[in-house]
Motif scaffolding. Structure first.
Motif, mmCIF file in Angstrom:
data_model
loop_
_atom_site.group_PDB
_atom_site.id
_atom_site.type_symbol
_atom_site.label_atom_id
_atom_site.label_comp_id
_atom_site.label_asym_id
_atom_site.label_seq_id
_atom_site.Cartn_x
_atom_site.Cartn_y
_atom_site.Cartn_z
ATOM 1 N N THR A 589 15.461 154.239 121.680
ATOM 2 C CA THR A 589 16.885 154.057 121.957
ATOM 3 C C THR A 589 17.103 154.149 123.463
ATOM 4 O O THR A 589 16.258 154.639 124.193
ATOM 5 C CB THR A 589 17.728 155.157 121.279
ATOM 6 N N ARG A 590 18.261 153.681 123.878
ATOM 7 C CA ARG A 590 18.543 153.699 125.306
ATOM 8 C C ARG A 590 19.014 155.077 125.763
ATOM 9 O O ARG A 590 18.744 155.499 126.877
ATOM 10 C CB ARG A 590 19.626 152.654 125.627
ATOM 11 N N THR A 591 19.724 155.775 124.887
ATOM 12 C CA THR A 591 20.268 157.071 125.304
ATOM 13 C C THR A 591 19.721 158.206 124.437
ATOM 14 O O THR A 591 19.297 158.009 123.307
ATOM 15 C CB THR A 591 21.806 157.103 125.196
ATOM 16 N N THR A 639 13.754 158.329 123.393
ATOM 17 C CA THR A 639 14.173 157.554 124.553
ATOM 18 C C THR A 639 12.903 157.050 125.249
ATOM 19 O O THR A 639 11.799 157.253 124.756
ATOM 20 C CB THR A 639 14.960 158.432 125.541
ATOM 21 N N ASP A 640 13.087 156.479 126.409
ATOM 22 C CA ASP A 640 11.930 155.940 127.107
ATOM 23 C C ASP A 640 10.996 157.026 127.631
ATOM 24 O O ASP A 640 9.985 156.718 128.253
ATOM 25 C CB ASP A 640 12.382 155.032 128.256
ATOM 26 N N GLN A 656 12.742 148.693 118.570
ATOM 27 C CA GLN A 656 13.588 148.890 119.732
ATOM 28 C C GLN A 656 15.033 148.805 119.269
ATOM 29 O O GLN A 656 15.599 147.714 119.152
ATOM 30 C CB GLN A 656 13.290 147.848 120.805
ATOM 31 N N ASP A 658 17.631 149.705 120.761
ATOM 32 C CA ASP A 658 18.343 149.062 121.856
ATOM 33 C C ASP A 658 17.311 148.255 122.624
ATOM 34 O O ASP A 658 16.262 148.777 122.998
ATOM 35 C CB ASP A 658 18.956 150.114 122.789
ATOM 36 N N PRO A 660 15.323 146.684 125.534
ATOM 37 C CA PRO A 660 15.104 147.212 126.884
ATOM 38 C C PRO A 660 15.754 146.316 127.935
ATOM 39 O O PRO A 660 16.054 145.159 127.668
ATOM 40 C CB PRO A 660 13.579 147.181 127.019
ATOM 41 N N GLU A 661 15.962 146.884 129.086
ATOM 42 C CA GLU A 661 16.562 146.101 130.170
ATOM 43 C C GLU A 661 15.493 145.470 131.057
ATOM 44 O O GLU A 661 15.740 144.495 131.737
ATOM 45 C CB GLU A 661 17.445 147.010 131.028
ATOM 46 N N THR A 665 9.494 147.715 130.625
ATOM 47 C CA THR A 665 9.801 148.690 129.579
ATOM 48 C C THR A 665 9.388 148.141 128.220
ATOM 49 O O THR A 665 8.835 148.853 127.388
ATOM 50 C CB THR A 665 11.298 149.024 129.587
ATOM 51 N N THR A 686 18.736 143.085 118.571
ATOM 52 C CA THR A 686 19.711 142.692 119.580
ATOM 53 C C THR A 686 20.804 141.861 118.897
ATOM 54 O O THR A 686 20.681 141.505 117.733
ATOM 55 C CB THR A 686 19.039 141.923 120.735
#
Length: 723
Positions: A589-591, A639-640, A656, A658, A660-661, A665, A686
């Motif tokens: 997750t992103r957060t 998280t990452d 994933q 979220d 990744p940006e 990553t 997504t």
DNA sequence: AAAAAAG
């Protein structure tokens, strides 16, 4: 341990006891006007002599033994590099007399008798660290309630084993403790932020809708996950109710200086806190960014090869593929038949590697080991799970062994190799690989990272180690404290080197590298090593040799890449379905908040899951990761922090949650599966309107993925679920 | 946003 009997520290007549409960601030109980101005003389020469007689020789810290080669090099001789004199920024750090001031350590005779607390035995060093008392140059620690060592008290389970609290004299003389808003004044425990901050669970059958609680299998099974069982203990803790005496203490009102501090309850959340500047007591200490010594240096960056790195500031649009470093490529066929011994490693190490399951070298290892042994600066790029740790770890040990300078196992010898990693878990994992290799030739390693009490790390350093494996923060911390000296570091490794060049990591890493031997050897490794490391290479790695493994791109990997276009609101249900397989699943997750939420959600859905992110304390982080590696849960939501380097056997599915940006990553997250040639699947969730962005990212990563549009319940989801 | 020190 039952026989443990420490020489009882002097309680009366000694210098320490005469200073007990002495405050530095007017108004403090025990405040002494005559001492407030001048630096405090806590120990007279006489006192010190008497004191050193009390300590047993074997327990003495290494400082004394060093007098042979010139006194106490670590705490005094070496300090010039970090002392106030040359680097005023560290002055506040240097002004710590408080250790001498702290009544606790040296004045607790009762600890010696407590046989049920074995851990204190190890800490003999504490009471016997003359260096604490000796540091007269550090006068102003008094304001600070010895932060670094307090957490340890909180963490300790043995709370309940302290019935004798009432009797203990020392307690009542600890101003610092008294200052803490009494436990009962912390409403925050009741409405712990996390819980109340979960309104987002709204979609989810909320807490109030759980009358069926009793029936639900998952809930009742929760106690088995170590964490859960500990929660109710907050209410049970006897300590609370047994400490009414704290409230009676008149000392409270006499401590005006502490009143400046925002009360505990006024700290809504760490994230919101306007940092350092609003904390008077911490104000003494220059915030990281405010250290003149570091600010003196930015000029160098202007001349850097990649000045744009500064402006980059992490906007996702800037996710670009930097030029690949020109590398010497090795092919897998070149390596066939080559042994570790052929590459130049000694017998003990080769045997140890074999024992660890590394019978013959992987390509990246065959490529880099000879150059590392030759003392060159090396950049190594090998895809995730290709054996990079051994590629640098084994030759590093070999080199140290060859050039041990006759200091093998000498007490308090300075470390000679440093391995830096971006996360604690990775540092720990690297140490697990490197340590046995080192031990096979009689060398010692130690882990230096945050989130755990430092005393164990410090005492390991005092005993003497050869290799340090750690993360930047604690390493810098110990350097500033004068407890870690990197001047003998002749080999430095940066694992995940490109990440270590990212904003937030680069500067600490530069500072640390500066502390190592100037002509030392440096090794940079990463699966995504690119010219982002140019800054470091230009500054610290003259004439590097660069290696990669030919034909090792993602296209040739064993990973099946899938992109699922979903509706945002379906995300949880879809993850639930994907994570319901029997194989190990890692969800990114992103957060942190969503990681926590998602893991709870899965548990509520009857899927044993746990989480890994920076909001957890280190003990829980370690434990939760262990839950996955041991197979007690099949799903880890992270998280990452878990994106890079972490190796868990047989993760068959990476989700994933979220997208990744950054393409890097993606590659690292994906690399948690399909390791060592095994099959794996990566599913990225997504939304339709982000599809294009996703395509671009996949392009940069040079990954071809299958894209499907799905909804909860689709058969495809069950097909993708880990076997 | 996350990570890394103490929190």
């Amino acid at each position: 341990m039952p026989n443990f009997k420490k020489p009882a520290p002097k309680r009366s007549g000694g210098p320490s006891s005469s200073h007990r409960a002495t405050g530095s601030t007017p108004g403090h109980r025990g405040y002494r006007a005559d001492e407030a101005g001048a630096p405090k003389q806590r120990w007279t020469a006489d006192d010190r002599a008497r004191r050193s007689n009390t300590a047993t020789g074997s327990d003495r810290p290494p400082f004394r033994g060093r007098t042979a080669d010139g006194g106490r090099p670590e705490s005094t001789d070496r300090r010039p590099n970090w002392t106030p004199r040359e680097k005023p920024a560290y002055q506040p750090r240097g002004e710590r007399p408080a250790y001498g001031d702290r009544p606790a350590r040296t004045e607790r005779p009762s600890y010696g008798d407590r046989t049920e607390r074995p851990s204190y035995n190890d800490r003999a060093a504490r009471t016997e660290r003359p260096s604490y008392g000796d540091r007269t140059e550090r006068p102003s620690y008094n304001d600070r309630p010895a932060r670094t060592e307090r957490p340890a008290y909180g963490d300790r389970a043995p709370r309940t084993e302290r019935p004798a609290y009432g009797d203990r004299a020392p307690r009542t003389e600890r101003p610092a403790y008294g200052d803490r808003p009494a436990r009962t004044e912390r409403p925050s425990y009741g409405d712990r932020a996390p819980r109340t901050e979960r309104p987002s669970y709204g979609d989810r059958a909320p807490r109030t809708e759980r009358p069926a609680y009793g029936d639900r299998a998952p809930r009742t099974e929760r106690p088995s996950y170590g964490d859960r069982t500990e929660r109710p203990s907050y209410n049970d803790r006897p300590a609370r109710t047994e400490r009414p005496s704290y409230n009676d203490r008149p000392a409270r009102t006499e401590r005006p200086s502490y009143n400046d501090r925002p009360a505990r309850t006024e700290r809504p959340s760490y994230g919101d806190r306007a940092p350092r500047t609003e904390r008077p007591s911490y104000g003494d200490r220059p915030a990281r960014t405010e250290r003149p010594s570091y600010n003196d240096r930015p000029a160098r960056r202007d001349s850097d090869f990649f000045p744009s790195k500064e402006q980059k500031s992490f906007t996702p649009q800037d996710d670009v593929v930097l030029e690949r470093l020109e590398a010497e490529a090795i092919t897998a066929t070149e390596v066939e038949g080559v042994t570790f011994a052929d590459l130049g490693l000694g017998g003990n190490i080769v045997r140890q590697l074999t024992e660890m399951g590394a019978a013959s070298p992987f390509p990246i290892q065959a490529a880099t080991i000879p150059d590392v042994l030759a003392g060159k600066n090396v950049l190594g790029r090998g895809k995730t799970g290709s054996g990079k740790t051994i590629a640098f770890g084994a030759p590093l040990v070999e080199r140290l062994m060859e050039n041990n300078g006759g200091k093998n196992r000498q007490m308090g010898r300075k470390p000679r190799a440093l391995i830096l990693a971006p996360t604690r878990e990775l540092a720990l994992q690297i140490d697990r690989t490197v340590q046995p290799i080192a031990r096979s030739v009689g060398l010692f390693t130690t882990q230096i990272y945050g989130g755990v009490p430092q005393y164990r790390q410090v005492s390991a350093l005092q005993r003497g180690v050869d290799i340090i494996v750690g993360t930047p923060g604690r390493i810098e911390d110990l350097i500033e404290q004068g407890r870690l000296d990197l001047s003998d570091i002749t080999i430095t490794v940066l694992d995940e080197a490109d990440h270590m060049c990212d904003l937030g990591f680069l500067e600490p890493v530069q500072r640390i590298l500066k502390e190592t031997a100037p002509d030392g050897q440096r090794l940079l490794f990463s699966a995504t090593l690119d010219k982002g490391v140019a800054t470091l290479v230009n500054e610290f790695l003259p004439n590097p040799s660069v290696h990669e493994v030919a034909g090792e791109d993602q296209a040739s990997s064993t990973i099946d890449h899938r992109v699922l276009l979903i509706e945002q609101r379906d995300k949880r249900a879809i993850i639930e379905q994907l994570a319901s397989g029997d194989g190990k699943t890692l969800v990114f997750t992103r957060t942190r908040a969503f990681a926590e939420e998602m893991s709870d959600y899965l548990e509520d859905a009857g899927i044993p899951a746990t989480s890994l992110h920076g909001d957890l304390n280190q003990a829980r982080r370690t434990r939760n990761l262990q839950l996955l590696t041991s197979g007690r849960v099949n799903v880890l939501v992270a998280t990452d922090v878990a994106a890079r380097g972490i190796h868990v056997d047989d993760i068959t599915l990476v989700i994933q949650a979220d997208a990744p940006e950054e393409y890097k990553t993606y590659l690292h997250r994906a690399g948690r599966t399909g390791r060592a040639g095994k099959q794996g699947t990566v599913v990225t969730l997504t939304t339709r309107n982000r599809r294009r962005k996703m395509d671009e990212l996949l392009g940069r990563a040079e990954i071809e993925a299958t894209v499907d549009q799905v909804a909860p319940g689709d058969a495809l989801l069950s097909d993708l679920a880990a076997l």
